[in-house]
Design a protein around this motif. Structure first.
Motif, PDB file in Angstrom:
ATOM      1  N   LEU A 137      -3.184   1.682   2.602  1.00 63.77           N
ATOM      2  CA  LEU A 137      -2.590   0.949   1.412  1.00 63.77           C
ATOM      3  C   LEU A 137      -1.321   1.150   1.010  1.00 63.77           C
ATOM      4  O   LEU A 137      -0.435   0.214   0.938  1.00 63.77           O
ATOM      5  N   VAL A 138      -0.749   2.156   1.029  1.00 66.60           N
ATOM      6  CA  VAL A 138       0.549   2.524   0.573  1.00 66.60           C
ATOM      7  C   VAL A 138       1.684   2.006   1.777  1.00 66.60           C
ATOM      8  O   VAL A 138       2.561   1.235   1.414  1.00 66.60           O
ATOM      9  N   THR A 139       1.246   2.048   3.030  1.00 66.07           N
ATOM     10  CA  THR A 139       2.165   1.525   4.110  1.00 66.07           C
ATOM     11  C   THR A 139       2.170   0.029   4.042  1.00 66.07           C
ATOM     12  O   THR A 139       2.986  -0.666   4.341  1.00 66.07           O
ATOM     13  N   GLY A 140       0.837  -0.641   3.954  1.00 69.28           N
ATOM     14  CA  GLY A 140       0.815  -2.070   3.883  1.00 69.28           C
ATOM     15  C   GLY A 140       1.553  -2.611   2.728  1.00 69.28           C
ATOM     16  O   GLY A 140       2.389  -3.782   2.630  1.00 69.28           O
ATOM     17  N   PHE A 141       1.678  -2.154   1.536  1.00 71.90           N
ATOM     18  CA  PHE A 141       2.451  -2.198   0.405  1.00 71.90           C
ATOM     19  C   PHE A 141       3.822  -2.245   0.581  1.00 71.90           C
ATOM     20  O   PHE A 141       4.580  -3.157   0.280  1.00 71.90           O
ATOM     21  N   ALA A 142       4.403  -1.011   1.505  1.00 67.63           N
ATOM     22  CA  ALA A 142       5.732  -0.743   1.605  1.00 67.63           C
ATOM     23  C   ALA A 142       6.156  -2.108   2.634  1.00 67.63           C
ATOM     24  O   ALA A 142       7.368  -2.419   2.398  1.00 67.63           O
ATOM     25  N   ILE A 143       5.413  -2.421   3.692  1.00 67.81           N
ATOM     26  CA  ILE A 143       5.767  -3.391   4.684  1.00 67.81           C
ATOM     27  C   ILE A 143       5.979  -4.721   4.073  1.00 67.81           C
ATOM     28  O   ILE A 143       6.872  -5.583   4.287  1.00 67.81           O
ATOM     29  N   TYR A 144       5.021  -4.963   3.030  1.00 74.61           N
ATOM     30  CA  TYR A 144       4.986  -6.222   2.532  1.00 74.61           C
ATOM     31  C   TYR A 144       6.479  -6.462   1.420  1.00 74.61           C
ATOM     32  O   TYR A 144       7.008  -7.510   1.370  1.00 74.61           O
ATOM     33  N   VAL A 145       6.597  -5.258   0.712  1.00 78.26           N
ATOM     34  CA  VAL A 145       7.657  -5.378  -0.080  1.00 78.26           C
ATOM     35  C   VAL A 145       8.995  -5.467   0.523  1.00 78.26           C
ATOM     36  O   VAL A 145       9.809  -6.194   0.287  1.00 78.26           O
ATOM     37  N   ARG A 245      -1.382 -15.257   0.480  1.00 78.43           N
ATOM     38  CA  ARG A 245      -0.951 -14.374   1.243  1.00 78.43           C
ATOM     39  C   ARG A 245      -1.161 -12.968   0.862  1.00 78.43           C
ATOM     40  O   ARG A 245      -1.620 -11.935   1.430  1.00 78.43           O
ATOM     41  N   ILE A 246      -1.050 -12.914  -0.706  1.00 80.84           N
ATOM     42  CA  ILE A 246      -1.429 -11.602  -1.337  1.00 80.84           C
ATOM     43  C   ILE A 246      -2.863 -11.163  -1.032  1.00 80.84           C
ATOM     44  O   ILE A 246      -3.182 -10.033  -0.670  1.00 80.84           O
ATOM     45  N   VAL A 247      -3.638 -12.185  -1.246  1.00 80.80           N
ATOM     46  CA  VAL A 247      -5.336 -12.072  -1.182  1.00 80.80           C
ATOM     47  C   VAL A 247      -5.708 -11.347   0.250  1.00 80.80           C
ATOM     48  O   VAL A 247      -6.198 -10.587   0.436  1.00 80.80           O
ATOM     49  N   LEU A 248      -4.951 -12.165   1.063  1.00 78.33           N
ATOM     50  CA  LEU A 248      -5.405 -11.990   2.600  1.00 78.33           C
ATOM     51  C   LEU A 248      -4.748 -10.885   3.083  1.00 78.33           C
ATOM     52  O   LEU A 248      -5.556 -10.178   3.793  1.00 78.33           O
ATOM     53  N   MET A 249      -3.503 -10.624   2.851  1.00 80.07           N
ATOM     54  CA  MET A 249      -2.728  -9.336   3.316  1.00 80.07           C
ATOM     55  C   MET A 249      -3.459  -8.059   2.528  1.00 80.07           C
ATOM     56  O   MET A 249      -3.782  -6.948   3.279  1.00 80.07           O
ATOM     57  N   GLY A 250      -3.766  -7.996   1.268  1.00 79.47           N
ATOM     58  CA  GLY A 250      -4.504  -7.196   0.863  1.00 79.47           C
ATOM     59  C   GLY A 250      -5.854  -6.813   1.147  1.00 79.47           C
ATOM     60  O   GLY A 250      -6.245  -5.591   1.561  1.00 79.47           O
TER      61      GLY A 250
END
Length: 342
Positions: A137-145, A245-250
């Motif tokens: 989850l942390v990695t996914g958030f970092a990539i998106y930001v 995008r946020i819902v699907l990526m999350g």
């Protein structure tokens, strides 16, 4: 494509080829699961497996199937489905066949979370799984930001993911050098990706998560298809681009991280399943449902192949998918280069 009209006046379109592909994949996954349940040191004929699953087996077969082998197969099906669906979402959002969790570093992020729990805290299996989930989850958030700049665009998203993957891989290497021999061996086994020893404790959390996220993702299938044409087109068609995008990526990050937490970083299923499904359906768009069932089928068949070729529990399924996925990745890179996209 076939138009169907209901008695209430509602109509929808059914892609007959896609429906047939999904049906064939479901049958293939179920058939492979039955065969896999019967495979092992104690072979059980397919007829006896089916009889036992229906509640008519003897006590010995019920113990072997229901307590030992069925949970492993269910984890394989759920992990494969989650990886296939997550990979389809990422590839659709990035509009790039290389935009999969394997390339973007989500698996490495989950591995980092698991290694922290193993190496620094000598965590239990549950704590390792929790660490893997948080790491993903942390990695996914970092990539998106890091990839966001007035939206998330294909090659920038992939390049940021590759950079994050390299950074997290270095952290993982450092953690392994700091581990003692026992923890390092335990970490390497986990990092291979395996279904060995999986039981009902891994089945239920993953099943609940899939039961929640899969319907949620499917409700966004149409907006996701529009996003493949670009943010401007999406806005023009009335799609809430950022929310979609946020819902699907999350959802994709959760699916991928949960699958990794349950079975370790099983390589390349998320990369290959959506592409193989798209080639079978010959349909544009994300092909979410075919990708999901393709992932489940691939993982179960790979696990069966590893047991048939090397004996029960001798070769982790992550090794098989890694070899097959590596060959597929090379072929995909050649195709993309010939097409002038890389």
């Amino acid at each position: 494509m076939k138009a169907i009209r209901t008695r209430g006046g509602l109509s929808f379109r059914l892609d007959v080829r896609t429906a047939v592909v999904v049906a064939v994949l479901i049958v293939a996954a179920l058939a492979a699961s039955v065969v896999l349940i019967g495979t092992g040191d104690f072979y059980i004929p397919t007829a006896d497996v089916i009889r036992t699953l229906l509640g008519n087996g003897d006590a010995g077969q019920e113990f072997i199937i229901n307590d030992l082998r069925l949970p492993r197969v269910l984890v394989g099906l759920l992990v494969g489905a989650a990886l296939g669906l997550g990979g389809a979402i990422f590839q659709s959002i990035s509009r790039n066949p290389l935009g999969s969790p394997d390339i973007l570093g989500l698996g490495q992020g989950s591995t980092a979370g698991a290694l922290i729990m193993i190496v620094l805290f000598q965590g239990t299996a549950v704590q390792v799984a929790g660490g893997a989930l948080v790491g993903g989850l942390v990695t996914g958030f970092a990539i998106y930001v890091l990839a966001w700049k007035r939206g998330v665009h294909g090659f920038r998203f992939v390049l940021v993911g590759i950079g994050v993957s390299a950074f997290v891989t270095a952290i993982n290497g450092y953690l392994l050098t700091k581990a003692d021999l026992v923890d390092a061996a335990r970490a390497v086994v986990w990092m291979t990706g395996s279904l060995n020893g999986r039981d009902w404790d891994q089945v239920w959390p993953l099943l609940v998560l899939c039961a929640i996220l899969v319907p949620l993702v499917m409700t966004y299938a149409r907006p996701l298809r529009m996003l493949e044409m670009g943010d401007d087109v999406g806005y023009a068609l009335g799609v809430p681009v950022e929310r979609t995008r946020i819902v699907l990526m999350g959802s994709a990050v959760l699916l991928t991280a949960a699958a990794t937490a349950a079975a370790g970083p099983v390589a390349f299923v998320a990369l290959t399943a959506p592409q193989l499904a798209k080639r079978l359906t010959r349909s544009p768009g994300p092909n979410l449902m075919p990708a999901m069932f393709m992932g489940a089928t691939l993982l179960i068949v790979a696990d069966w192949a590893s047991q048939r070729a090397f004996g029960a529990d001798q070769l982790p399924v992550g090794v098989v998918t890694g070899v097959l996925g590596g060959i597929y990745l090379l072929w995909l890179l050649v195709i993309e280069r010939k097409a002038g996209r890389i």
